[in-house]
Design an enzyme around this catalytic site. Sequence first.
Site, PDB file in Angstrom:
ATOM      1  N   TYR A 104       0.886  -1.156   0.000  1.00  0.00           N
ATOM      2  CA  TYR A 104       0.000   0.000   0.000  1.00  0.00           C
ATOM      3  C   TYR A 104       0.927   1.210   0.000  1.00  0.00           C
ATOM      4  CZ  TYR A 104      -3.272  -3.449   1.994  1.00  0.00           C
ATOM      5  OH  TYR A 104      -4.035  -4.567   2.238  1.00  0.00           O
ATOM      6  N   CYS A 107       1.361   2.941   3.323  1.00  0.00           N
ATOM      7  CA  CYS A 107       1.791   2.129   4.466  1.00  0.00           C
ATOM      8  C   CYS A 107       3.235   2.480   4.824  1.00  0.00           C
ATOM      9  CB  CYS A 107       1.688   0.651   4.123  1.00  0.00           C
ATOM     10  SG  CYS A 107       2.552  -0.438   5.266  1.00  0.00           S
ATOM     11  N   PHE A 109       5.401   1.012   6.705  1.00  0.00           N
ATOM     12  CA  PHE A 109       6.337  -0.112   6.675  1.00  0.00           C
ATOM     13  C   PHE A 109       6.704  -0.469   5.241  1.00  0.00           C
ATOM     14  CE2 PHE A 109       6.426  -0.134  10.935  1.00  0.00           C
ATOM     15  CZ  PHE A 109       6.671  -1.330  11.604  1.00  0.00           C
ATOM     16  N   CYS A 110       5.779  -0.269   4.319  1.00  0.00           N
ATOM     17  CA  CYS A 110       6.112  -0.415   2.904  1.00  0.00           C
ATOM     18  C   CYS A 110       7.089   0.677   2.485  1.00  0.00           C
ATOM     19  CB  CYS A 110       4.853  -0.351   2.050  1.00  0.00           C
ATOM     20  SG  CYS A 110       3.655  -1.677   2.376  1.00  0.00           S
TER      21      CYS A 110
END
Length: 340
Positions: A104, A107, A109-110
Amino acid sequence: MAHAVRALWPGGRALTWRLGGRPALGLPAQSRAGLTGAAGGPGPAATTRKGCPRLLGAAALALGGALGLYHTARWHLRAQNLRADLSAAQLSLSSRLQLTLYQYKTCPFCSKVRAFLDFHALPYQVVEVNPVRRAEIKFSSYRKVPILLAQEGDSLQQLNDSSVIISALKTYLVSGQPLEDIITYYPPMKAVNDQGKEVTEFCNKYWLMLDEKEAQWMYGGKEARTEEMKWRQWADDWLVHLISPNVYRTPTEALASFDYIVKEGNFGTVEGAMAKYMGAAAMYLISKRLKSRHHLQDDVREDLYEAANKWVAAVGKDRPFMGGQKPNLADLIPQREHLM
């Protein structure tokens, strides 16, 4: 951040002074009178003098532009120098990988994984996952993002969890071990969390699987390695819990956050409208539960500021990054992992 800015733009204040303009140096009244012709009109000397400020202004502007170009070029060189130092062997290894990141876009963490890949100049393709249907990751029993598919020759490996992705790829770049073998060092393990929900955890996810020589080259000592692992885990265990209560602190902020998420994500028209309003309402309520569960202050901003100050204090004043002159894996701190 202040250290990084100073490192990348050491002449910033001086440049601002130059480009901001200096006050014009006024001439004494007697000198100005001496430049007037006998009949009261401007004489030849006055005409010549009148053009001087324009010439000086043009020269100052040219000098300011040249300085601006110089400092801009210097900034880009410094930024390039902050990239990871990759040996010829590491570059050869990175060229063998074909990477596809399922994510995403919003996101964090992405974003952390993208930061790692970009920092190490690893080329990769991005597949934006629809958060509602998640058809793009139907091949996977693991239903969170990020997911990274890594093709190495005939071997296709799936890496799950942002910290595992980073640790496994860094181990690969430093040691040259086959990625297929490296993944076995981070086995998934089923566990039950405090809420009684079954979750998947990964063993060793903050540890790089290196021999003594490789670890010495990477860290220079055990203290640096321990420090990196400590702060990577701190980001997951504490900092992650501060984000949702801050992002969705009020109904207005929750709606603004989901407006951005919908614009940047892979939503259909109807899905986007539902996600914006229903998602904002749901996350506003969830953020209140998280605030209570983690015993945050009434003003959750204060917890976030304290966490940021704690990080800055740990880095200290004598180094721009936790890793010293260049970022280590702890410097790629996440904000929040998207759990679906």
